[in-house]
Each structure stands twice: as structure tokens, then as C-alpha cells.
Design a protein around this motif. Structure first.
Motif, short mmCIF file in Angstrom:
data_model
loop_
_atom_site.label_atom_id
_atom_site.label_comp_id
_atom_site.label_asym_id
_atom_site.label_seq_id
_atom_site.Cartn_x
_atom_site.Cartn_y
_atom_site.Cartn_z
N LEU A 113 21.49 -17.07 -33.85
CA LEU A 113 20.99 -18.37 -33.39
C LEU A 113 22.13 -19.37 -33.24
N ALA A 117 23.01 -21.28 -29.82
CA ALA A 117 23.12 -22.74 -29.73
C ALA A 117 24.49 -23.16 -29.20
N PHE A 178 10.77 -22.37 -32.82
CA PHE A 178 12.05 -22.88 -33.29
C PHE A 178 12.63 -23.83 -32.24
N TYR A 180 16.28 -26.13 -31.32
CA TYR A 180 17.64 -26.53 -31.64
C TYR A 180 17.91 -27.93 -31.12
N TRP A 209 18.84 -26.29 -36.27
CA TRP A 209 17.56 -25.66 -35.93
C TRP A 209 16.45 -26.23 -36.79
#
Length: 213
Positions: A113, A117, A178, A180, A209
Motif C-alpha cells: 500500500l 500511494a 480504504f 489514502y 491510509w
């Protein structure tokens, strides 16, 4: 001289039977991901239990068969079952695991993740982003969706958010996932999580996040 023929037939039937019992296991694996994920979401105790039960079956069955065949000294069949077990483990590693809650799921894929990002630039990512294969099951559609957040209904007070839908009802009226945020979201921040739903950051997971619901 009939003994070798008898054993050959036995080996053939044992091989066919052992391979055949893998079919419902792999069917269960496919059903768990293709049916349980859309119905119950990526992060769900039901999805977690369903997927892990299926994986334990397809991995455990050939392991038990290999142990039983090794005891009876059927080495060729033992090697075959061990090979099937290795293939099942490789499949699990390729597809990835599913956790039962957002926090565990985030920490399981935290480095992936973070990389997603870091590669995300909202000003150029006007369309959905196809996620890498190892992150496919972090989102119900395998994609990350750029969204613009709103603060108190003011579109100029928000920021661009990378949203991963984890669950959505069949009418697209409720969804969670989720998100970000490059900068910490302000109070009363909202983003579109579905065609008929606006979600808000519920709590921070880490590295920018948040869990959106």
C-alpha cells in the motif's frame, strides 16, 4: 506375475482419487474469491473463514495423502502429492491472503500500500488504477479509484484521495473501503464511496491510509 499388474491398478486408482478430491477444493477457492468477496466484502470474517477453509483443504489434502503414501512406500505417488501441495502453496502466495478486519488487512499489505500511494499522483491519475496482482484482493474490483474529498460540502476544501472499495451493496447505496489521504483529513471530510453513498474517514490505519465508512 499378476502382482505388478495389481499394484499398477491400485496406484492408478489412488492417483485418480487423490487428484479428484482436489477438484472440489479448487472449486471452493474460486468460489470463495469470486462469490464471497462481492457478497461479504474483502475484509469480512465470513470471507476470511471461507477463503482460509478452502486453502487449508487444497493444501492439507495432498499433504495428508503424501504422508499416507510415504508410509506405504509409494514414492512416485508421494512425490506427486508433494508437488500438488507445493503448487497449492504457490497459488496461495500468488493470490494473497484475506484478513478478518481492516487493521490486520492493512498491516498485512502495508508495504504494498505504501508503494501504491507513492506511485499515486492525483493530478495525472484521472482514471481508475489497476492494482498489481499481489494486491488484487485489496479491492472488490482489483482497482484503486481516485476521488476528490469534500469538507462540509465545499469541493475546494478537500484533496484527492485514492480509494479502494472493500465492500459495496448490490444497489451501490452503501460502501466501505480504504482511502489514502496525502494530508490528514479535516473534520467532516467526505468522499464518494459508491454511486449513492458518501463515506467519511472513520479511523487512521497508518502511512496516510484511513478506513472509510
Amino acid at each position: 506375475m499378476p502382482q505388478p499388474l495389481i499394484w499398477s491398478r491400485r496406484q492408478r486408482w489412488v492417483t485418480l482419487l487423490t487428484v479428484a478430491v482436489q477438484i472440489p477444493g479448487w472449486t471452493a477457492v474460486a468460489g470463495a474469491y469470486l462469490l464471497a468477496v462481492p457478497l461479504f466484502g474483502v475484509v469480512s470474517p465470513i470471507t476470511w473463514a471461507t477463503t482460509w477453509t478452502a486453502w487449508l483443504y487444497v493444501i492439507g489434502t495432498p499433504c495428508l495423502a503424501a504422508a499416507a503414501l510415504a508410509i506405504t512406500r509409494h514414492w512416485a505417488l508421494t512425490a506427486l502429492m508433494a508437488f500438488i501441495a507445493v503448487l497449492a502453496c504457490a497459488g496461495l502466495r500468488t493470490v494473497g491472503t484475506i484478513e478478518s478486519n481492516p487493521s490486520d488487512q492493512f498491516h498485512r499489505y502495508r508495504s504494498d500500500l505504501a508503494a501504491l500511494a507513492a506511485a499515486h499522483h492525483c493530478e495525472v491519475a484521472a482514471e481508475t488504477v489497476q492494482m498489481p496482482r499481489q494486491m488484487r484482493w485489496l479491492s472488490i474490483d482489483g482497482k484503486a479509484h481516485p476521488r476528490h474529498s469534500f469538507v462540509d460540502g465545499d469541493p475546494h476544501g478537500g484533496q484527492c484521495v485514492l480509494y479502494l472499495p472493500v465492500w459495496q451493496d448490490w444497489r451501490a447505496e452503501t460502501a466501505v473501503g480504504f482511502g489514502y489521504f496525502p494530508k490528514a483529513p479535516s473534520p467532516r471530510t467526505f468522499i464518494a464511496t459508491a454511486a449513492g453513498d458518501m463515506g467519511a474517514p472513520a479511523y487512521e490505519l497508518g502511512d496516510g491510509w484511513w478506513w472509510i465508512e
